[in-house]
Scaffold this active site. Structure first.
Site, mmCIF file in Angstrom:
data_model
loop_
_atom_site.group_PDB
_atom_site.id
_atom_site.type_symbol
_atom_site.label_atom_id
_atom_site.label_comp_id
_atom_site.label_asym_id
_atom_site.label_seq_id
_atom_site.Cartn_x
_atom_site.Cartn_y
_atom_site.Cartn_z
ATOM 1 N N HIS A 1 0.753 -1.060 -0.106
ATOM 2 C CA HIS A 1 0.157 -0.016 -0.080
ATOM 3 C C HIS A 1 0.673 1.315 -0.172
ATOM 4 O O HIS A 1 1.975 1.265 0.447
ATOM 5 C CB HIS A 1 -0.977 -0.023 1.269
ATOM 6 C CG HIS A 1 -0.037 0.020 2.492
ATOM 7 N ND1 HIS A 1 0.336 1.262 3.059
ATOM 8 C CD2 HIS A 1 0.100 -0.909 3.427
ATOM 9 C CE1 HIS A 1 0.894 0.927 4.282
ATOM 10 N NE2 HIS A 1 0.745 -0.238 4.709
ATOM 11 N N GLU B 1 -2.448 -7.074 7.212
ATOM 12 C CA GLU B 1 -1.137 -6.995 7.993
ATOM 13 C C GLU B 1 -0.935 -7.895 9.340
ATOM 14 O O GLU B 1 -2.339 -8.376 9.904
ATOM 15 C CB GLU B 1 -0.757 -5.541 8.255
ATOM 16 C CG GLU B 1 0.492 -5.093 9.141
ATOM 17 C CD GLU B 1 1.638 -5.870 8.290
ATOM 18 O OE1 GLU B 1 2.141 -6.826 8.536
ATOM 19 O OE2 GLU B 1 2.418 -4.803 7.655
#
Length: 236
Positions: free
Chosen positions: A13, A92
């Site tokens: 990202h 994550e």
């Protein structure tokens, strides 16, 4: 390679404000910063150019369901004319009690846990969160399922620094306790492939589509007289 090769393009990202101040994100749903939004636009433009030149780039675009990943993935899916598939499986690592805090805060408030964290023990479970081994197993089990379900296709996976780290270790066999020497750059393009028997890293850390320098959370160097180093504080 033998059989049908499945290619995974792994995209981290774009940058967030918490990346800049080394604040732990984990499952906390943080949006992109203005710089991260700019990186996502540049990434989408790169993919659009590749589609125009090649006619086809990705067969599927999958993303972590956390907004910093979704915001990065949207221009990629749009450039390909593909739906965006969101999944919590690409999140994550869960950093539990460490989330929303900086490494210095963690050291002050959880001194014993901080020491364990710094040892790189794969089986140390962060209070309320995941161990490195548990996180790695979660990510690699999902990735192995993807290469079975989409055999022979080219998938884009938009996720997080820790997810990219797991995939690199899967492809190279690097031990979970070994420090990192490869980059995990915001909005970077990284490719691995599986031929049905073997994994291979095809390319890594490509940020040629970005117009500014991109920082990496590479391991801090040990302070003089200190034999330990700090784990990557912002790849989180």
């Amino acid at each position: 390679m033998t059989g049908k090769t499945t290619t995974l393009t792994l995209i981290r990202h774009g940058e967030t404000d918490w990346n800049r101040v080394k604040r732990i994100q984990g499952h906390t749903d943080i949006p992109l910063s203005a710089e991260g939004e700019h990186q996502a636009v540049r990434l989408g433009a790169r993919v659009a150019r590749e589609v125009a030149a090649q006619g086809h780039v990705f067969d599927q675009v999958l993303t972590s369901d956390l907004q910093r990943a979704v915001q990065t993935a949207e221009p990629v899916a749009k450039a390909c004319g593909l739906p965006l598939l969101r999944t919590a499986n690409l999140r994550e690592r869960h950093y539990g009690a460490f989330e929303t805090r900086t490494p210095d805060d963690i050291q002050a408030q959880f001194p014993q846990d901080y020491v364990r964290w710094q040892t790189r023990d794969p089986d140390f479970t962060i209070p309320g969160g995941e161990s490195t081994r548990g996180f790695y197993t979660r990510i690699t089990d999902f990735v192995r399922q993807l290469v079975r379900d989409y055999e022979g296709q080219h998938l884009a996976l938009v996720a997080h620094g820790g997810v990219l780290d797991c995939c690199y270790r899967l492809a190279t066999g690097l031990d979970l306790s070994a420090p990192r020497s490869y980059p995990l750059l915001n909005a970077s393009v990284n490719r691995i492939a599986f031929d049905g028997e073997h994994w291979q890293v095809l390319s890594w850390g490509d940020v040629t589509h970005l117009d500014d320098a991109v920082r990496d959370e590479i391991n801090d160097k040990p302070a003089e007289g200190n034999s330990t180093d700090r784990v990557d504080p912002r790849v989180v």
